[in-house]
Design an enzyme around this catalytic site. Structure first.
Site, PDB file in Angstrom:
ATOM      1  N   ASP A  61      -0.344  14.321  -4.220  1.00  0.00           N
ATOM      2  CA  ASP A  61      -0.439  13.140  -3.368  1.00  0.00           C
ATOM      3  C   ASP A  61      -1.558  13.294  -2.345  1.00  0.00           C
ATOM      4  OD1 ASP A  61       0.421  11.562  -0.766  1.00  0.00           O
ATOM      5  OD2 ASP A  61       1.479  10.631  -2.450  1.00  0.00           O
ATOM      6  N   ARG A  62      -2.468  12.341  -2.337  1.00  0.00           N
ATOM      7  CA  ARG A  62      -3.645  12.419  -1.497  1.00  0.00           C
ATOM      8  C   ARG A  62      -3.305  12.255  -0.020  1.00  0.00           C
ATOM      9  NH1 ARG A  62      -2.217  11.344  -6.047  1.00  0.00           N
ATOM     10  NH2 ARG A  62      -2.095   9.140  -5.547  1.00  0.00           N
ATOM     11  N   CYS A  96      -8.409   5.121  -7.109  1.00  0.00           N
ATOM     12  CA  CYS A  96      -7.552   5.441  -5.970  1.00  0.00           C
ATOM     13  C   CYS A  96      -8.438   5.498  -4.736  1.00  0.00           C
ATOM     14  CB  CYS A  96      -6.845   6.778  -6.173  1.00  0.00           C
ATOM     15  SG  CYS A  96      -5.935   7.366  -4.719  1.00  0.00           S
ATOM     16  N   ASN A  97      -8.080   4.741  -3.706  1.00  0.00           N
ATOM     17  CA  ASN A  97      -8.885   4.736  -2.484  1.00  0.00           C
ATOM     18  C   ASN A  97      -8.823   6.069  -1.750  1.00  0.00           C
ATOM     19  OD1 ASN A  97      -9.916   1.786  -1.788  1.00  0.00           O
ATOM     20  ND2 ASN A  97      -7.915   1.573  -2.742  1.00  0.00           N
ATOM     21  N   THR A  98      -7.618   6.591  -1.521  1.00  0.00           N
ATOM     22  CA  THR A  98      -7.480   7.816  -0.744  1.00  0.00           C
ATOM     23  C   THR A  98      -8.175   8.993  -1.420  1.00  0.00           C
ATOM     24  OG1 THR A  98      -5.308   6.967  -0.063  1.00  0.00           O
ATOM     25  CG2 THR A  98      -5.827   9.214   0.549  1.00  0.00           C
ATOM     26  N   ALA A  99      -8.210   8.992  -2.742  1.00  0.00           N
ATOM     27  CA  ALA A  99      -8.873  10.078  -3.463  1.00  0.00           C
ATOM     28  C   ALA A  99     -10.360  10.180  -3.127  1.00  0.00           C
ATOM     29  CB  ALA A  99      -8.701   9.891  -4.964  1.00  0.00           C
ATOM     30  N   THR A 140      -3.062   3.842   3.059  1.00  0.00           N
ATOM     31  CA  THR A 140      -2.153   4.944   3.341  1.00  0.00           C
ATOM     32  C   THR A 140      -2.511   5.588   4.679  1.00  0.00           C
ATOM     33  OG1 THR A 140      -3.561   6.590   2.265  1.00  0.00           O
ATOM     34  CG2 THR A 140      -1.923   5.455   0.877  1.00  0.00           C
ATOM     35  N   LYS A 179       5.288   1.780  -5.549  1.00  0.00           N
ATOM     36  CA  LYS A 179       5.351   2.955  -6.423  1.00  0.00           C
ATOM     37  C   LYS A 179       6.727   3.088  -7.075  1.00  0.00           C
ATOM     38  CE  LYS A 179       1.793   5.836  -4.209  1.00  0.00           C
ATOM     39  NZ  LYS A 179       0.957   6.077  -5.394  1.00  0.00           N
ATOM     40  N   CYS A 209      -5.306   0.440  -0.512  1.00  0.00           N
ATOM     41  CA  CYS A 209      -4.492   1.323  -1.347  1.00  0.00           C
ATOM     42  C   CYS A 209      -4.337   0.608  -2.676  1.00  0.00           C
ATOM     43  CB  CYS A 209      -3.128   1.595  -0.724  1.00  0.00           C
ATOM     44  SG  CYS A 209      -2.031   2.518  -1.823  1.00  0.00           S
TER      45      CYS A 209
END
Length: 247
Positions: A61-62, A96-99, A140, A179, A209
Protein backbone atom coordinates in the site's frame (compact mmCIF):
# COMPACT_ATOMS: atom_id res chain seq x y z
CA UNK A 1 9.13 14.27 -8.42
CA UNK A 2 11.19 14.50 -11.59
CA UNK A 3 8.98 14.59 -14.65
CA UNK A 4 9.27 11.58 -16.91
CA UNK A 5 6.25 12.53 -18.98
CA UNK A 6 6.07 11.40 -22.57
CA UNK A 7 2.89 12.94 -23.97
CA UNK A 8 4.02 11.70 -27.04
CA UNK A 9 5.52 9.44 -29.36
CA UNK A 10 6.07 5.69 -29.46
CA UNK A 11 9.70 4.62 -29.68
CA UNK A 12 11.25 4.28 -33.16
CA UNK A 13 10.51 0.57 -33.55
CA UNK A 14 6.87 1.67 -33.67
CA UNK A 15 5.01 -1.31 -32.25
CA UNK A 16 3.16 1.07 -29.93
CA UNK A 17 2.98 -1.53 -27.15
CA UNK A 18 2.02 0.16 -23.86
CA UNK A 19 2.78 -1.37 -20.47
CA UNK A 20 0.29 -0.58 -17.70
CA UNK A 21 1.41 -1.08 -14.10
CA UNK A 22 -1.86 -1.72 -12.27
CA UNK A 23 -3.54 -3.62 -9.48
CA UNK A 24 -3.44 -0.51 -7.26
CA UNK A 25 -6.35 -1.20 -6.98
CA UNK A 26 -7.86 -3.73 -9.36
CA UNK A 27 -11.06 -1.77 -10.06
CA UNK A 28 -9.04 1.33 -10.96
CA UNK A 29 -7.00 -0.71 -13.44
CA UNK A 30 -10.15 -2.11 -15.03
CA UNK A 31 -11.57 1.41 -15.27
CA UNK A 32 -8.38 2.64 -16.92
CA UNK A 33 -8.65 -0.01 -19.62
CA UNK A 34 -12.27 1.00 -20.19
CA UNK A 35 -11.15 4.64 -20.47
CA UNK A 36 -8.60 3.71 -23.14
CA UNK A 37 -11.21 1.77 -25.10
CA UNK A 38 -13.72 4.62 -24.80
CA UNK A 39 -11.15 7.16 -26.02
CA UNK A 40 -10.19 5.06 -29.05
CA UNK A 41 -11.86 5.88 -32.38
CA UNK A 42 -11.88 2.20 -33.27
CA UNK A 43 -14.20 0.38 -35.64
CA UNK A 44 -12.66 -3.08 -35.10
CA UNK A 45 -10.54 -4.93 -32.54
CA UNK A 46 -7.34 -4.26 -34.46
CA UNK A 47 -7.78 -0.49 -34.17
CA UNK A 48 -7.32 -0.49 -30.40
CA UNK A 49 -4.05 0.14 -28.57
CA UNK A 50 -1.93 -2.94 -27.86
CA UNK A 51 -1.46 -3.17 -24.10
CA UNK A 52 0.17 -5.37 -21.50
CA UNK A 53 -1.58 -4.88 -18.15
CA UNK A 54 0.39 -5.90 -15.08
CA UNK A 55 -2.30 -6.11 -12.42
CA UNK A 56 -0.58 -7.04 -9.17
CA UNK A 57 -2.61 -6.17 -6.05
CA UNK A 58 0.23 -7.52 -3.88
CA UNK A 59 2.20 -4.28 -4.38
CA UNK A 60 2.43 -2.78 -0.86
CA UNK A 61 0.00 0.00 0.00
CA UNK A 62 1.46 3.29 -1.16
CA UNK A 63 -0.29 5.52 1.36
CA UNK A 64 0.66 3.27 4.28
CA UNK A 65 4.28 3.41 3.13
CA UNK A 66 4.20 7.20 3.19
CA UNK A 67 2.23 7.85 6.37
CA UNK A 68 2.18 4.74 8.55
CA UNK A 69 5.58 3.08 8.24
CA UNK A 70 4.26 0.44 5.85
CA UNK A 71 6.31 -1.63 3.40
CA UNK A 72 8.01 0.29 0.60
CA UNK A 73 6.39 -0.49 -2.79
CA UNK A 74 9.37 0.74 -4.84
CA UNK A 75 10.90 -2.65 -5.65
CA UNK A 76 7.54 -4.20 -6.53
CA UNK A 77 6.79 -1.33 -8.91
CA UNK A 78 10.27 -1.65 -10.41
CA UNK A 79 9.84 -5.40 -10.91
CA UNK A 80 6.57 -4.76 -12.72
CA UNK A 81 8.21 -2.16 -14.98
CA UNK A 82 11.13 -4.44 -15.83
CA UNK A 83 8.78 -7.32 -16.64
CA UNK A 84 6.73 -5.10 -18.96
CA UNK A 85 9.80 -3.78 -20.75
CA UNK A 86 11.14 -7.33 -21.14
CA UNK A 87 7.79 -8.26 -22.69
CA UNK A 88 8.16 -5.49 -25.28
CA UNK A 89 6.49 -2.42 -23.75
CA UNK A 90 7.76 0.77 -25.36
CA UNK A 91 5.90 3.14 -23.08
CA UNK A 92 4.79 2.85 -19.44
CA UNK A 93 1.89 4.24 -17.47
CA UNK A 94 1.16 3.62 -13.79
CA UNK A 95 -2.55 3.41 -12.96
CA UNK A 96 -2.19 4.78 -9.43
CA UNK A 97 -1.70 8.38 -8.34
CA UNK A 98 0.08 7.70 -5.05
CA UNK A 99 2.51 5.34 -6.76
CA UNK A 100 3.89 8.29 -8.74
CA UNK A 101 5.69 9.45 -5.60
CA UNK A 102 7.91 6.36 -5.83
CA UNK A 103 8.59 6.41 -9.57
CA UNK A 104 11.88 8.33 -9.63
CA UNK A 105 13.51 5.47 -7.72
CA UNK A 106 11.39 2.66 -9.15
CA UNK A 107 12.13 3.58 -12.78
CA UNK A 108 15.74 4.72 -12.37
CA UNK A 109 17.79 3.46 -15.30
CA UNK A 110 14.77 2.10 -17.18
CA UNK A 111 15.02 3.80 -20.56
CA UNK A 112 11.36 3.69 -21.53
CA UNK A 113 9.17 6.82 -21.51
CA UNK A 114 6.51 7.21 -18.85
CA UNK A 115 3.20 8.99 -19.26
CA UNK A 116 2.71 10.66 -15.85
CA UNK A 117 -0.84 10.95 -14.55
CA UNK A 118 0.22 13.95 -12.48
CA UNK A 119 1.83 15.91 -15.30
CA UNK A 120 -0.91 15.18 -17.82
CA UNK A 121 -3.66 16.18 -15.37
CA UNK A 122 -2.01 19.47 -14.42
CA UNK A 123 -1.31 20.24 -18.09
CA UNK A 124 -4.98 19.78 -18.98
CA UNK A 125 -6.17 21.79 -15.96
CA UNK A 126 -3.94 24.70 -16.97
CA UNK A 127 -4.97 24.45 -20.62
CA UNK A 128 -8.69 24.42 -19.83
CA UNK A 129 -8.54 26.98 -17.04
CA UNK A 130 -10.66 24.82 -14.74
CA UNK A 131 -11.11 25.25 -11.03
CA UNK A 132 -12.43 28.74 -10.41
CA UNK A 133 -11.03 29.69 -7.01
CA UNK A 134 -9.27 26.36 -6.75
CA UNK A 135 -9.15 22.68 -7.62
CA UNK A 136 -9.91 20.55 -4.57
CA UNK A 137 -7.43 17.66 -4.45
CA UNK A 138 -9.20 14.45 -3.40
CA UNK A 139 -6.49 11.90 -2.67
CA UNK A 140 -5.05 9.46 -0.16
CA UNK A 141 -3.31 10.77 2.93
CA UNK A 142 -0.02 9.69 1.36
CA UNK A 143 -0.55 11.66 -1.84
CA UNK A 144 -1.62 14.72 0.15
CA UNK A 145 1.38 14.44 2.49
CA UNK A 146 3.81 14.13 -0.43
CA UNK A 147 2.68 17.43 -1.97
CA UNK A 148 3.08 15.98 -5.45
CA UNK A 149 -0.10 17.53 -6.86
CA UNK A 150 0.15 20.75 -4.85
CA UNK A 151 3.64 21.38 -6.21
CA UNK A 152 2.70 20.51 -9.79
CA UNK A 153 -0.36 22.80 -9.74
CA UNK A 154 1.65 25.64 -8.18
CA UNK A 155 4.36 25.31 -10.83
CA UNK A 156 1.69 25.54 -13.56
CA UNK A 157 0.01 28.54 -11.92
CA UNK A 158 -3.25 26.67 -11.30
CA UNK A 159 -4.91 27.38 -7.93
CA UNK A 160 -5.49 24.20 -5.94
CA UNK A 161 -5.95 23.21 -2.32
CA UNK A 162 -6.18 20.13 -0.12
CA UNK A 163 -9.27 19.34 1.95
CA UNK A 164 -9.30 20.69 5.51
CA UNK A 165 -8.86 18.27 8.40
CA UNK A 166 -12.57 17.56 9.02
CA UNK A 167 -13.03 16.55 5.37
CA UNK A 168 -9.89 14.55 4.56
CA UNK A 169 -10.70 11.59 6.88
CA UNK A 170 -14.05 11.18 5.10
CA UNK A 171 -12.31 11.08 1.75
CA UNK A 172 -10.04 8.31 3.04
CA UNK A 173 -13.12 6.45 4.28
CA UNK A 174 -14.68 6.81 0.83
CA UNK A 175 -11.55 5.45 -0.84
CA UNK A 176 -11.56 2.43 1.47
CA UNK A 177 -15.27 1.93 0.79
CA UNK A 178 -14.62 1.78 -2.97
CA UNK A 179 -11.84 -0.76 -2.43
CA UNK A 180 -14.30 -2.82 -0.38
CA UNK A 181 -16.93 -2.59 -3.13
CA UNK A 182 -19.34 -0.39 -1.14
CA UNK A 183 -20.01 2.35 -3.70
CA UNK A 184 -23.16 3.56 -1.91
CA UNK A 185 -21.22 4.36 1.25
CA UNK A 186 -18.48 6.03 -0.79
CA UNK A 187 -21.04 8.17 -2.61
CA UNK A 188 -22.64 9.35 0.62
CA UNK A 189 -19.28 10.29 2.12
CA UNK A 190 -18.17 12.15 -1.01
CA UNK A 191 -21.44 14.08 -1.35
CA UNK A 192 -20.93 15.54 2.10
CA UNK A 193 -17.28 16.28 1.41
CA UNK A 194 -18.03 17.96 -1.92
CA UNK A 195 -20.64 20.24 -0.33
CA UNK A 196 -18.12 21.46 2.24
CA UNK A 197 -15.37 21.88 -0.37
CA UNK A 198 -17.65 23.98 -2.56
CA UNK A 199 -18.23 26.28 0.43
CA UNK A 200 -14.47 26.72 0.79
CA UNK A 201 -14.12 27.80 -2.86
CA UNK A 202 -13.72 24.62 -4.88
CA UNK A 203 -14.50 25.16 -8.55
CA UNK A 204 -13.55 21.61 -9.55
CA UNK A 205 -12.69 18.28 -7.96
CA UNK A 206 -9.53 16.34 -8.73
CA UNK A 207 -10.00 12.58 -8.44
CA UNK A 208 -6.36 12.13 -7.40
CA UNK A 209 -6.95 8.59 -6.18
CA UNK A 210 -7.73 6.09 -8.91
CA UNK A 211 -10.55 4.59 -6.83
CA UNK A 212 -12.58 7.80 -6.86
CA UNK A 213 -13.66 8.06 -10.53
CA UNK A 214 -15.82 4.97 -9.99
CA UNK A 215 -18.06 7.20 -7.88
CA UNK A 216 -17.40 10.77 -9.05
CA UNK A 217 -17.87 10.47 -12.83
CA UNK A 218 -17.29 13.53 -15.04
CA UNK A 219 -19.30 15.77 -12.70
CA UNK A 220 -20.19 15.35 -9.05
CA UNK A 221 -22.37 17.47 -6.78
CA UNK A 222 -22.47 20.15 -9.47
CA UNK A 223 -18.68 20.38 -9.79
CA UNK A 224 -16.59 19.28 -12.79
CA UNK A 225 -14.22 16.40 -12.06
CA UNK A 226 -10.67 16.03 -13.32
CA UNK A 227 -9.95 12.32 -13.68
CA UNK A 228 -6.22 11.54 -14.17
CA UNK A 229 -7.01 8.06 -15.52
CA UNK A 230 -9.33 9.37 -18.22
CA UNK A 231 -6.95 12.19 -19.16
CA UNK A 232 -4.01 9.77 -19.37
CA UNK A 233 -6.07 7.35 -21.47
CA UNK A 234 -6.97 10.12 -23.90
CA UNK A 235 -3.32 11.21 -24.10
CA UNK A 236 -2.19 7.65 -24.84
CA UNK A 237 -4.71 7.27 -27.65
CA UNK A 238 -3.77 10.64 -29.18
CA UNK A 239 -0.06 9.87 -29.05
CA UNK A 240 -0.44 6.53 -30.81
CA UNK A 241 -2.77 7.58 -33.61
CA UNK A 242 0.15 8.06 -35.99
CA UNK A 243 1.98 4.86 -35.09
CA UNK A 244 2.23 1.96 -37.58
CA UNK A 245 -0.28 -0.05 -35.57
CA UNK A 246 -2.90 2.56 -36.48
CA UNK A 247 -1.68 3.45 -39.95
Amino acid sequence: MTSRTSPGTPTPSGTGLVGVIGGMGPLATADFYRDIIAASPASRDQDHLPLIIWGDPRIPDRSDALTAGGADPTEAIRSAALALVAAGAEQLVVACNTAHIFLDRALAGIDVPLLSLVDETVRVAAERGVGGEGVAILATDGTIASGVYQEAFAAAGVPAFVPPEPVQPRIMQAIRAVKAGDLDAATALLLGAAAELRETGAGALLAACTELPSVLGAEFAGLPVLDPLTLAAEALVRSHQGSPIHA
